[in-house]
Motif scaffolding. Structure first.
Motif, PDB file in Angstrom:
ATOM      1  N   ARG A   6    -102.503   6.891 118.613  1.00  0.00           N
ATOM      2  CA  ARG A   6    -101.666   5.970 117.829  1.00  0.00           C
ATOM      3  C   ARG A   6    -102.555   4.843 117.318  1.00  0.00           C
ATOM      4  O   ARG A   6    -103.331   4.258 118.088  1.00  0.00           O
ATOM      5  N   MET A   7    -102.456   4.589 116.022  1.00  0.00           N
ATOM      6  CA  MET A   7    -103.230   3.504 115.406  1.00  0.00           C
ATOM      7  C   MET A   7    -102.254   2.506 114.804  1.00  0.00           C
ATOM      8  O   MET A   7    -101.420   2.879 113.970  1.00  0.00           O
ATOM      9  N   ASP A   8    -102.342   1.277 115.234  1.00  0.00           N
ATOM     10  CA  ASP A   8    -101.561   0.172 114.649  1.00  0.00           C
ATOM     11  C   ASP A   8    -102.513  -0.690 113.833  1.00  0.00           C
ATOM     12  O   ASP A   8    -103.505  -1.188 114.371  1.00  0.00           O
ATOM     13  N   VAL A   9    -102.213  -0.832 112.559  1.00  0.00           N
ATOM     14  CA  VAL A   9    -103.094  -1.574 111.662  1.00  0.00           C
ATOM     15  C   VAL A   9    -102.576  -3.003 111.521  1.00  0.00           C
ATOM     16  O   VAL A   9    -101.392  -3.215 111.236  1.00  0.00           O
ATOM     17  N   LYS A  10    -103.474  -3.962 111.745  1.00  0.00           N
ATOM     18  CA  LYS A  10    -103.110  -5.384 111.600  1.00  0.00           C
ATOM     19  C   LYS A  10    -104.172  -6.052 110.744  1.00  0.00           C
ATOM     20  O   LYS A  10    -105.189  -6.532 111.262  1.00  0.00           O
ATOM     21  N   LEU A  11    -103.920  -6.069 109.439  1.00  0.00           N
ATOM     22  CA  LEU A  11    -104.855  -6.725 108.526  1.00  0.00           C
ATOM     23  C   LEU A  11    -104.608  -8.233 108.555  1.00  0.00           C
ATOM     24  O   LEU A  11    -103.453  -8.674 108.468  1.00  0.00           O
ATOM     25  N   PRO A  17    -106.836  -9.356  98.937  1.00  0.00           N
ATOM     26  CA  PRO A  17    -106.195  -8.069  98.601  1.00  0.00           C
ATOM     27  C   PRO A  17    -107.176  -7.024  98.080  1.00  0.00           C
ATOM     28  O   PRO A  17    -107.075  -5.843  98.438  1.00  0.00           O
ATOM     29  N   ALA A  18    -108.153  -7.448  97.262  1.00  0.00           N
ATOM     30  CA  ALA A  18    -109.121  -6.473  96.721  1.00  0.00           C
ATOM     31  C   ALA A  18    -109.976  -5.882  97.835  1.00  0.00           C
ATOM     32  O   ALA A  18    -110.300  -4.681  97.827  1.00  0.00           O
ATOM     33  N   GLU A  19    -110.348  -6.720  98.809  1.00  0.00           N
ATOM     34  CA  GLU A  19    -111.147  -6.232  99.947  1.00  0.00           C
ATOM     35  C   GLU A  19    -110.303  -5.279 100.804  1.00  0.00           C
ATOM     36  O   GLU A  19    -110.780  -4.232 101.245  1.00  0.00           O
ATOM     37  N   ALA A  20    -109.034  -5.644 101.016  1.00  0.00           N
ATOM     38  CA  ALA A  20    -108.140  -4.772 101.790  1.00  0.00           C
ATOM     39  C   ALA A  20    -108.000  -3.414 101.091  1.00  0.00           C
ATOM     40  O   ALA A  20    -108.061  -2.365 101.745  1.00  0.00           O
ATOM     41  N   TYR A  50     -96.644  -0.235 110.074  1.00  0.00           N
ATOM     42  CA  TYR A  50     -97.979   0.060 109.532  1.00  0.00           C
ATOM     43  C   TYR A  50     -98.789   0.658 110.678  1.00  0.00           C
ATOM     44  O   TYR A  50     -99.641   0.004 111.299  1.00  0.00           O
ATOM     45  N   ALA A  51     -98.423   1.891 111.000  1.00  0.00           N
ATOM     46  CA  ALA A  51     -99.006   2.586 112.149  1.00  0.00           C
ATOM     47  C   ALA A  51     -98.933   4.082 111.887  1.00  0.00           C
ATOM     48  O   ALA A  51     -98.143   4.545 111.046  1.00  0.00           O
ATOM     49  N   PHE A  74    -111.227   0.248 111.557  1.00  0.00           N
ATOM     50  CA  PHE A  74    -111.357   0.074 113.018  1.00  0.00           C
ATOM     51  C   PHE A  74    -111.295  -1.393 113.455  1.00  0.00           C
ATOM     52  O   PHE A  74    -110.614  -1.713 114.443  1.00  0.00           O
ATOM     53  N   PRO A  75    -111.966  -2.318 112.738  1.00  0.00           N
ATOM     54  CA  PRO A  75    -111.909  -3.720 113.192  1.00  0.00           C
ATOM     55  C   PRO A  75    -110.497  -4.319 113.120  1.00  0.00           C
ATOM     56  O   PRO A  75    -110.261  -5.375 113.706  1.00  0.00           O
TER      57      PRO A  75
END
Ligand SMILES: O=C(O)CC1=CCC(=O)O1
Length: 98
Positions: A6-11, A17-20, A50-51, A74-75
């Motif tokens: 399971r991957m939970d993404v937390k930007l 936004p362009a980097e994301a 967002y997972a 990953f970060p």
């Protein structure tokens, strides 16, 4: 060996936004390469989050760790890994363990 991940993404809100978008594009290309190789067997969105839940088919814990740590996102992820074994009552499976 099969692993449920399971991957939970937390930007961070501070990420431009362009980097994301650039990181997400690299993530997509990387994940699709592994899917084509058969090492990333399933990739499913968790509804409303967002997972994702993914199934990986790799040779070892070390291979999975290397593969996950090279994810461009990953970060910005929390990752939970569950190793999978055969269930004695299973008569069929969408995925075939080695
Ligand atoms: O959007 C996600 O869940 C993170 C991700 C994994 C592979 C991919 O392309 O995006």
């Amino acid at each position: 060996m099969l692993y449920l991940v399971r991957m939970d993404v937390k930007l961070p809100a501070t990420l431009a936004p362009a980097e994301a978008d650039a990181i997400k594009a690299r993530e997509k290309a990387y994940s699709q390469g592994l899917q084509r190789e058969g090492r990333w067997r399933h990739l499913w969105r968790v509804v409303g989050e967002y997972a994702n839940y993914s199934v990986f088919d790799v040779e070892s814990n070390d291979e999975l760790h290397t593969l996950l740590s090279q994810l461009p996102l990953f970060p910005y992820m929390q990752i939970q890994v569950t190793p999978l074994a055969q269930h004695p009552s299973a008569i069929a499976s969408a995925i075939t363990a080695n």
